[in-house]
Design a protein around this motif. Structure first.
Motif, short mmCIF file in Angstrom:
data_model
loop_
_atom_site.label_atom_id
_atom_site.label_comp_id
_atom_site.label_asym_id
_atom_site.label_seq_id
_atom_site.Cartn_x
_atom_site.Cartn_y
_atom_site.Cartn_z
N VAL A 133 0.84 -1.20 0.00
CA VAL A 133 0.00 0.00 0.00
C VAL A 133 0.88 1.26 0.00
N LEU A 134 1.95 1.25 0.78
CA LEU A 134 2.87 2.39 0.80
C LEU A 134 3.52 2.59 -0.57
N GLN A 135 3.86 1.50 -1.24
CA GLN A 135 4.44 1.61 -2.58
C GLN A 135 3.45 2.23 -3.57
N LEU A 136 2.19 1.83 -3.46
CA LEU A 136 1.16 2.43 -4.31
C LEU A 136 0.99 3.91 -4.01
N ARG A 137 1.04 4.27 -2.75
CA ARG A 137 0.88 5.68 -2.38
C ARG A 137 2.05 6.52 -2.88
N GLU A 138 3.22 5.93 -2.96
CA GLU A 138 4.36 6.66 -3.52
C GLU A 138 4.11 6.98 -4.99
N LEU A 139 3.56 6.02 -5.72
CA LEU A 139 3.23 6.26 -7.12
C LEU A 139 2.14 7.32 -7.26
N ILE A 140 1.14 7.26 -6.38
CA ILE A 140 0.05 8.23 -6.41
C ILE A 140 0.58 9.62 -6.08
N ALA A 141 1.45 9.71 -5.06
CA ALA A 141 2.00 11.02 -4.68
C ALA A 141 2.79 11.63 -5.83
N ALA A 142 3.55 10.81 -6.54
CA ALA A 142 4.32 11.32 -7.68
C ALA A 142 3.39 11.83 -8.78
N ALA A 143 2.27 11.14 -8.97
CA ALA A 143 1.29 11.59 -9.97
C ALA A 143 0.62 12.88 -9.54
N LEU A 144 0.30 13.02 -8.26
CA LEU A 144 -0.33 14.25 -7.77
C LEU A 144 0.59 15.44 -7.89
N ASP A 145 1.89 15.21 -7.75
CA ASP A 145 2.86 16.30 -7.86
C ASP A 145 2.92 16.88 -9.26
N LYS A 146 2.41 16.12 -10.26
CA LYS A 146 2.44 16.59 -11.65
C LYS A 146 1.36 17.62 -11.94
N ASP A 147 0.42 17.77 -11.00
CA ASP A 147 -0.73 18.63 -11.26
C ASP A 147 -0.82 19.70 -10.21
N GLU A 148 -1.72 20.64 -10.43
CA GLU A 148 -1.97 21.68 -9.44
C GLU A 148 -2.60 21.07 -8.21
#
Length: 281
Positions: free
Chosen positions: A66-81
């Protein structure tokens, strides 16, 4: 969030893939994506990953995935406003997307419709159109629904018991939609147009009686009576050999009708003839 399941697994947040390459985190995301906006229990996720004999470290390892998935999600969120999260004015975080619940985890789609949800919506509209006698509308809606499938569900996911069960359910829903779309096309007189497709389908689903009945009807109404009867004989031989069963009463009536009646009087077999389903490998 964009969620595609009816083929290769593809989950994107803000246009960025959050689909891991490692097999087990990919399994976790697959099950969460299928049940987006609903809680998936930790026990269901553990069963999917390790079956009935999980290691003692199963819950800790699941938390790591789950933490690994959240790392991927956090990186995706950083791409947007920054977007509003649980509280107005605060940036949306990975924990707002992959939420920890008392009994498990929830993947928040943000209101987006997955391809599975779109398939269920469109096929439902098609079934209602069939019930109303709107065969052009039914054919159109069901064709749109089936076009969402780009391959087998979760085609590139290593699947455990939970996902295998869901794949069977989705495939049965796909076949039901396909059966009704073909029925709508038959009602519209598209017999010759269906022959190539039905040739492939009856070879893949050798004991699916409804598809064979539709193929017999399309052949007969295309002036190919002998071939229609050959389809029945091949199906009967397969049913007797593989299942020890005779064709259903509805299909037997159809065969007799082809032998004795004009094409316009031959009806499709009843829905009960759909029940025996054994695809070839």
């Amino acid at each position: 969030m964009d969620i595609e399941i009816l083929g290769a697994l593809a989950v994107q947040e803000n246009g960025v893939s959050i689909t891991p390459t490692a097999p087990k985190p990919r399994q976790v995301l697959a099950l969460l994506a299928l049940h987006a906006d609903r809680v998936v229990s930790a026990s269901a996720l553990i069963e999917e990953l390790w079956g009935t004999t999980p290691p003692r470290s199963a819950r800790t390892t699941l938390q790591t995935y789950v933490l690994q998935l959240r790392e991927l999600i956090a990186a995706a969120l950083d791409k947007d406003e920054p977007q509003s999260g649980a509280h107005p004015g605060t940036p949306r975080t990975a924990k707002d997307v992959l939420v920890t619940m008392p009994s498990g985890y929830l993947l928040a789609s943000g209101g987006a419709e997955s391809d599975v949800a779109a398939f269920e919506r469109l096929s439902g509209m098609g079934y209602r159109a069939m019930d109303a006698g709107d065969f052009p509308g039914a054919a159109r809606q069901l064709r749109e629904a089936l076009a969402l499938w780009t391959g087998n569900a979760f085609a590139d996911v290593q699947c455990g018991e939970q996902l295998e069960m869901e794949i069977k359910r989705l495939e049965e829903n796909r076949l039901c939609a396909l059966d009704q779309r073909i029925e709508a096309d038959l009602r519209l007189g598209r017999h010759r147009e269906l022959l190539a497709e039905l040739t492939v389908l009856v070879n893949r689903y050798r004991t699916h009686e409804s598809l064979h009945g539709q193929f017999m009807l399309a052949l007969y109404r295309s002036g190919r009576r002998g071939e229609a009867l050959e389809v029945y004989q091949r199906l009967r031989a397969t049913l007797v050999r593989d299942l020890g069963l005779e064709p259903s009463a509805g299909l037997q009536r159809m065969q007799r009708s082809i032998l004795t009646a004009g094409p316009e009087t031959v009806a499709a077999p009843p829905a009960a003839a759909k029940d025996r389903l054994v695809p070839t490998s």
